[in-house]
Design an enzyme around this catalytic site. Structure first.
Site, PDB file in Angstrom:
ATOM      1  N   LYS A   7      47.765  -3.342  33.077  1.00  0.00           N
ATOM      2  CA  LYS A   7      46.366  -2.970  33.325  1.00  0.00           C
ATOM      3  C   LYS A   7      46.066  -1.736  32.482  1.00  0.00           C
ATOM      4  O   LYS A   7      46.744  -0.715  32.618  1.00  0.00           O
ATOM      5  CB  LYS A   7      46.164  -2.673  34.804  1.00  0.00           C
ATOM      6  N   ARG A  58      51.666  -4.344  36.608  1.00  0.00           N
ATOM      7  CA  ARG A  58      51.554  -4.959  37.932  1.00  0.00           C
ATOM      8  C   ARG A  58      52.355  -6.252  37.966  1.00  0.00           C
ATOM      9  O   ARG A  58      52.454  -6.961  36.957  1.00  0.00           O
ATOM     10  CB  ARG A  58      50.079  -5.283  38.245  1.00  0.00           C
ATOM     11  N   ASP A  74      35.848 -11.374  42.911  1.00  0.00           N
ATOM     12  CA  ASP A  74      36.819 -11.332  41.805  1.00  0.00           C
ATOM     13  C   ASP A  74      38.012 -10.442  42.150  1.00  0.00           C
ATOM     14  O   ASP A  74      38.991 -10.405  41.416  1.00  0.00           O
ATOM     15  CB  ASP A  74      36.158 -10.851  40.509  1.00  0.00           C
TER      16      ASP A  74
END
Ligand code: AMP
Ligand code: MG
Length: 507
Positions: free
Chosen positions: A113, A176, A252
């Site tokens: 990310k 992640r 989302d």
């Protein structure tokens, strides 16, 4: 434990058609350095902790190189943001590097990310800042330790490449891990484009990979929806019981696996406040703490709508109809355990008026005690986590022994009245203080990621490149139920300056 070179990649999502993603490489950053890592998360990839010192791994986690077998992509998705449908979102700053299959046979997708721009970045820079990366890292690992389903965080790397938000900030990337990052919005995008075939194939993929037991059912898509609704309801029970507020429950950010996903302006309750709004940008309070279970239910209806082309409307609404009961039961069970009360009478069958009756009576008595306690906490602005932890030491025989708990309240008379009822119930149920205390300590954390604790760690990291506080907090929060008396100060109420901390979507 293995070396980097022996990682086995599977990359199931990347094997799907390109309708679901865009191939894109991370944009390199200069001179990356390791900020922190989670040994436990590293072990999910079977990697030895010594691998963390290897420049090859740091360069990979910085997006500067790919390991053989990786297949980098950014996923397409859409979603309802604050109630409005937004037709194209997608991984604007997250890049999936690949999926590692570990020795236990588990697949773990590895995602960066903050890895730079992708075709879904819209106006954004594709970057993440150190501040929000530290919050995501610490909270992901803390939630896991609390027993709450979540995506995991492997590590943070930083780079001195500046990133501009309100001020200039340090760039960082969080790695992640999750079995899948597929969201409700991953389905919505195809529904709204009226592309039924890719919608169906995505559902087939999710079922085959993550819900294989549903494949042979008569209505596998309806069963998928039912299962996602169930997991979402269970997740909400976890959040409400621990006092976690997500902040941006857009569709989302809702995981198809029922995981806590996308940590942004989240917050844990300090003083108990049902209307707590952790996201400074959420002026209407759409995602206030006490609205989370209903908002998640609404989000589930949006998923149901997206899946309607694969089943009848009646089937879809039937599949999600159990959400309120699942949530209610899971929440009652969690809260009952936190209060050391039964969720349902174990001796129900011996009840003179029959099985159902005994259960109902217990449920009503527990619910009333819990609800009244929460109301008192709210009225007296009592710290939720501290109250619950002190309640573990409740003495059902000697009123005076409960003064540490009583001292938390302004209205002591009201507390005394509640404590008398609580003590009477415990005695009536034959609850043994020492046993109850042990069980309650295993479900009422002493340590949570309070905003001010994160803030102190962030300041040291950002101002002095001192990551010791991040590491200390991480270690502390991986054992949230343990006393750890040397860290007593970390269990205290927030200091006055903490009131000024504002967290918003800008990260
Ligand atoms: P979030 O609020 O973090 O869930 O993000 C909502 C959408 O905005 C997602 O599609 C993100 O990928 C995108 N996004 C957020 N921050 C950035 C950024 N700095 N650059 C590009 N896209 C971003
Ligand atoms: Mg998101």
């Amino acid at each position: 434990m293995a070396k980097l070179e022996s990682l086995t990649f599977d990359n199931g999502f990347a094997r799907l058609r390109e309708a679901y993603y865009s191939r894109v490489c991370p944009t390199p950053v200069p001179d990356p350095y390791l900020v922190c890592y989670s040994p436990e998360a590293l072990a999910l990839l079977d990697l030895d902790a010594s691998e963390m010192t290897r420049p090859e791994l740091i360069e990979t986690l910085a997006g500067n190189q790919l390991l053989p077998g990786m297949d980098a992509i950014a996923a397409l998705y859409a979603g309802h943001q604050f109630g409005q449908y937004v037709s194209q979102l997608g991984d604007g700053r997250a890049i999936l590097l690949g999926e590692v299959r570990n020795a236990a046979g588990e697949g773990w997708e590895v995602q960066l990310k903050g890895a730079g721009r992708t075709p879904y970045s819209r106006g954004g820079d594709g970057r993440a800042v150190l501040r929000s990366s530290i919050r995501e890292f610490l909270c992901s690992e803390a939630m896991h330790a609390l027993g709450i389903p979540t995506t995991r965080a492997l590590a943070i790397v930083g780079s001195d490449r500046p990133v501009y938000r309100e001020d200039e900030e340090t760039a960082a990337l969080v790695t992640r891990l999750a079995p899948s990052f597929v969201r409700f919005g991953s389905f919505e995008v195809f529904y709204y484009r009226n592309q039924i075939e890719p919608l169906k194939q995505l559902a087939d993929y999710v079922i085959a990979r993550y819900y294989p037991e549903l494949a042979a059912r008569a209505e596998p898509y309806a069963e998928l929806l039912r299962e996602v609704a169930r997991r979402t309801a269970e997740l909400m029970a976890h959040w409400q019981a621990v006092g976690f507020s997500h902040g941006v429950m857009n569709t989302d950010n809702m995981s198809i696996l029922g995981l806590t996903l996308d940590y942004g302006p989240f917050g844990f309750l300090d003083a108990f406040d049902p209307g707590f709004i952790c996201n400074h940008s959420d002026s209407g309070g759409r995602y206030a703490f006490d609205r989370q279970p209903d908002v998640a239910a609404w989000n589930v209806t949006k998923l149901a709508q997206a899946l309607v082309p694969l089943m009848s409307v009646e089937t879809a609404s039937q599949a999600i109809s159990e959400y309120p009961q699942v949530f209610g039961k899971a929440y009652l069970e969690r809260m009952a355990a936190k209060f050391g009360l039964p969720a349902c009478s174990e001796t129900a069958t011996q009840h003179p008026q029959g099985a159902g009756r005994g259960c109902k009576d217990t449920e009503v008595s527990t619910t009333t005690l819990v609800t009244d306690a929460l109301q008192l906490l709210a009225q007296n602005h009592v710290d939720y986590t501290i109250f619950m932890r002190r309640l573990c030491d409740f003495d059902s025989a000697t009123e005076a022994a409960n003064s540490p708990l009583r001292d938390l309240f302004i209205d002591r008379t009201a507390f005394d009245a509640w404590a008398m009822r609580y003590a009477a119930t415990l005695r009536q149920q034959g609850s043994v203080d020492a046993e109850r205390s042990r069980a309650m300590r295993a479900v009422n954390p002493k340590y949570i990621l309070r905003n001010h604790l994160a803030e102190i760690a962030i300041r040291r990291a950002a101002d002095d490149r001192d990551y010791s506080e991040v590491n200390r907090l991480h270690a502390l929060l991986t054992r949230p139920f343990d006393e750890q008396p040397e860290y007593e100060a970390y269990a205290a109420e927030p200091p006055d300056w903490a009131r000024k901390i504002e967290v918003s979507c800008s990260s």
